[in-house]
Design a protein around this motif. Structure first.
Motif, mmCIF file in Angstrom:
data_model
loop_
_atom_site.group_PDB
_atom_site.id
_atom_site.type_symbol
_atom_site.label_atom_id
_atom_site.label_comp_id
_atom_site.label_asym_id
_atom_site.label_seq_id
_atom_site.Cartn_x
_atom_site.Cartn_y
_atom_site.Cartn_z
ATOM 1 N N SER A 72 -41.034 -37.554 -18.607
ATOM 2 C CA SER A 72 -42.169 -37.784 -17.738
ATOM 3 C C SER A 72 -43.266 -38.517 -18.501
ATOM 4 C CB SER A 72 -42.675 -36.412 -17.280
ATOM 5 O OG SER A 72 -43.481 -36.518 -16.151
ATOM 6 N N ARG A 127 -53.198 -28.609 -18.121
ATOM 7 C CA ARG A 127 -52.672 -29.724 -18.919
ATOM 8 C C ARG A 127 -53.400 -29.922 -20.262
ATOM 9 N NH1 ARG A 127 -52.180 -34.427 -17.836
ATOM 10 N NH2 ARG A 127 -50.025 -34.640 -18.478
ATOM 11 N N TYR A 171 -49.374 -32.155 -11.242
ATOM 12 C CA TYR A 171 -49.272 -31.031 -12.175
ATOM 13 C C TYR A 171 -50.629 -30.374 -12.404
ATOM 14 C CZ TYR A 171 -44.887 -33.489 -12.757
ATOM 15 O OH TYR A 171 -43.698 -34.118 -12.500
HETATM 16 N N1 LLP Z 1 -37.039 -35.396 -11.617
HETATM 17 C C1 LLP Z 1 -36.817 -34.378 -12.471
HETATM 18 C C2 LLP Z 1 -35.467 -33.858 -12.603
HETATM 19 C C3 LLP Z 1 -37.878 -33.862 -13.231
HETATM 20 O O1 LLP Z 1 -37.636 -32.877 -14.082
HETATM 21 C C4 LLP Z 1 -39.183 -34.391 -13.079
HETATM 22 C C5 LLP Z 1 -40.309 -33.854 -13.836
HETATM 23 C C6 LLP Z 1 -39.379 -35.435 -12.159
HETATM 24 C C7 LLP Z 1 -38.277 -35.916 -11.453
HETATM 25 C C8 LLP Z 1 -40.717 -36.062 -11.900
HETATM 26 O O2 LLP Z 1 -41.228 -36.668 -13.033
HETATM 27 P P1 LLP Z 1 -42.566 -37.544 -12.933
HETATM 28 O O3 LLP Z 1 -42.252 -38.760 -12.088
HETATM 29 O O4 LLP Z 1 -43.620 -36.712 -12.312
HETATM 30 O O5 LLP Z 1 -42.858 -37.878 -14.330
HETATM 31 N N2 LLP Z 1 -46.046 -30.651 -16.276
HETATM 32 C C9 LLP Z 1 -45.899 -31.887 -17.007
HETATM 33 C C10 LLP Z 1 -44.834 -32.784 -16.408
HETATM 34 C C11 LLP Z 1 -43.484 -32.097 -16.289
HETATM 35 C C12 LLP Z 1 -42.449 -32.964 -15.662
HETATM 36 C C13 LLP Z 1 -41.219 -32.180 -15.365
HETATM 37 N N3 LLP Z 1 -40.190 -32.899 -14.688
HETATM 38 C C14 LLP Z 1 -47.264 -32.572 -17.096
HETATM 39 O O6 LLP Z 1 -48.238 -32.033 -16.589
HETATM 40 O O7 LLP Z 1 -47.376 -33.630 -17.710
#
Ligand code: LLP
Length: 430
Positions: A202, A312, A373
């Motif tokens: 991410s 965060r 998040y």
């Molecule tokens: N698909 C899967 C299988 C995932 O595990 C995730 C995020 C996404 C899609 C979406 O990713 P994005 O497009 O949002 O980057 N709590 C952390 C981020 C954790 C992401 C977990 N997985 C933060 O606040 O930065």
């Protein structure tokens, strides 16, 4: 680009001064902008022209029902990681056929719920899960739609807590093992093998890791096709980053172009699982200053939002822009301070060593890029009721989630015996 902009010295959410929202609903308050959500979704969709692409919005980034319903109306699919997220998607009017169910530890009851609801794909993450899914499908007398989430072993160059596509990560199946499992799965009458998936991490700010991952997944798909196993879709995951401070992530257009190029010649469908890029800067967190406190050489701005509302900064050392809701007078001097919450942890900070025009007690501050998040990672730590959420659309504001109350905090808790009646309090005489 987002719709939280100052007008005549007052920060607005689309056409509403955010101070009005804070007055009406209290603080801490999450505010989301419909126009920003729409814009991000449409720009991303447009960048994928020419592909048979389904955007499956990653619900974990922001799972408010009104936000999900808005994406559903735009025609979005959803990426879920729990039965609870599926429940939300269904309540918001999401189409089950456009749901992909990801996650490294899905329980049997969650798999059954997903099959019963008719989700489009279950992204399986281990050999054991494939066996369990087949058994659940047999019991329900259905064929489970399956993709294997492979681990392409690509370094996404992001924060280690949010990197998921490296060999040592708990996520996904190594390519060689996945190849073997596909041969096993196609023979299973309870499994309907549909596709292949990956997600490498991410907050990615370069394209290279995406391109490398898609390349490896395509090579596997080509290999399988050679053996007579034709996959219908390729899921490229999510992960595109946003600007919190000075990061320069690729634009959705650059990202879309890179994905299109990496998939040139691919005849199947494409799934994407974006979260942060769709909702990150479509949300802010409003907070009010409780106290300005000086301790030795340090200045603390104590606000009414804390790590339980936005974890965060405490969890990842993340940097979020913080600005006053009412612009300070021109030439006002900035000081270096820590913006902290009331929670009893030293890690309860929203910003450290930040230059700000020192606010006064009662002033409103806006914490930016809190749409992803933010609320979804919030908790009741220190028995703090969770914040309210407002979704703005032009000059209208929907209270999309009520602020929790003290009775909400103890809902579902039980006492072994009735609580003692409080005794009348008598002041001792001296
Ligand atoms: N698909 C899967 C299988 C995932 O595990 C995730 C995020 C996404 C899609 C979406 O990713 P994005 O497009 O949002 O980057 N709590 C952390 C981020 C954790 C992401 C977990 N997985 C933060 O606040 O930065």
């Amino acid at each position: 680009m987002n719709h939280f902009q100052p007008r005549r010295g007052q920060l607005h959410a689309e056409r509403i001064p955010v101070a009005t929202l804070a007055e009406a609903h209290g603080t801490p308050l999450y505010v989301y902008s419909t126009a920003t959500l729409t814009r991000h979704w449409k720009v991303l969709k447009g960048s994928l022209r020419g592909l048979d692409a389904t955007i499956c919005y990653a619900v974990k980034a922001n799972s408010n029902l009104a936000v999900l319903a808005h994406f559903a109306r735009l025609g979005s699919g959803f990426d879920i990681v729990s039965g609870g997220e599926l429940y939300r998607v269904l309540k918001a009017g999401g189409h089950p056929a456009k749901v992909v169910f990801s996650g490294v530890g899905k329980r049997d009851d969650e798999l059954a719920f997903a099959l019963d609801a008719g989700v489009g794909t279950i992204n399986v993450e281990s050999a054991g899960e494939l066996v369990r899914l087949s058994a659940v499908a047999r019991r329900l007398k259905v064929r489970a739609p399956v993709a294997l989430r492979v681990n392409p072993d690509v370094d996404p160059r992001t924060h280690p807590y949010i990197a998921t596509g490296l060999r040592e990560s708990k996520f996904g199946i190594p390519v060689a093992e996945a190849r073997r499992l596909y041969h096993q799965a196609v023979k299973d009458p309870h499994l309907d093998v549909r596709g292949v998936a990956c997600h490498i991490g991410s907050q990615l700010t370069t394209l290279r890791p995406f391109v490398d991952a898609v390349g490896r997944v395509r090579a596997l798909a080509a290999d399988l096709a050679g053996a007579g196993i034709r996959l219908r879709h390729l899921d490229v995951g999510g992960g595109l980053g946003v600007t919190y401070r000075d990061e320069q992530p690729p634009s959705p257009d650059q990202y879309g172009a890179a994905i299109r190029k990496a998939l040139a010649g691919w005849e199947g469908a494409v799934h994407l699982e974006p979260g942060r890029v769709l909702v990150g800067n479509a949300g802010v967190l409003l907070t009010r200053v409780i106290q300005v406190k000086r301790s030795g050489k340090k200045t603390f701005v104590v606000v009414d939002a804390a790590m339980n509302d936005l974890v965060r900064p405490a969890f990842y050392g993340a940097w979020h822009a913080i600005e006053p809701v009412v612009a300070p007078p021109a030439g006002a001097r900035a000081v270096t301070c820590d913006v902290v919450g009331p929670v009893c942890e030293s890690s309860d900070f929203l910003a450290r060593g930040r230059k700000l025009v020192l606010p006064a007690e009662g002033d409103l501050l806006c914490i930016r890029t809190a749409g992803a998040y933010g609320f979804t990672m919030s908790s009741n730590y220190n028995s703090r009721p969770r914040a309210a959420e407002v979704l703005v659309d032009g000059d209208r504001a929907l209270l999309a989630r009520q602020r929790e109350t003290y009775p909400d905090l103890i809902r579902g808790e039980a006492l072994a015996r009735p609580a003692p009646k409080p005794r009348p309090f008598r002041r001792r005489r001296g």
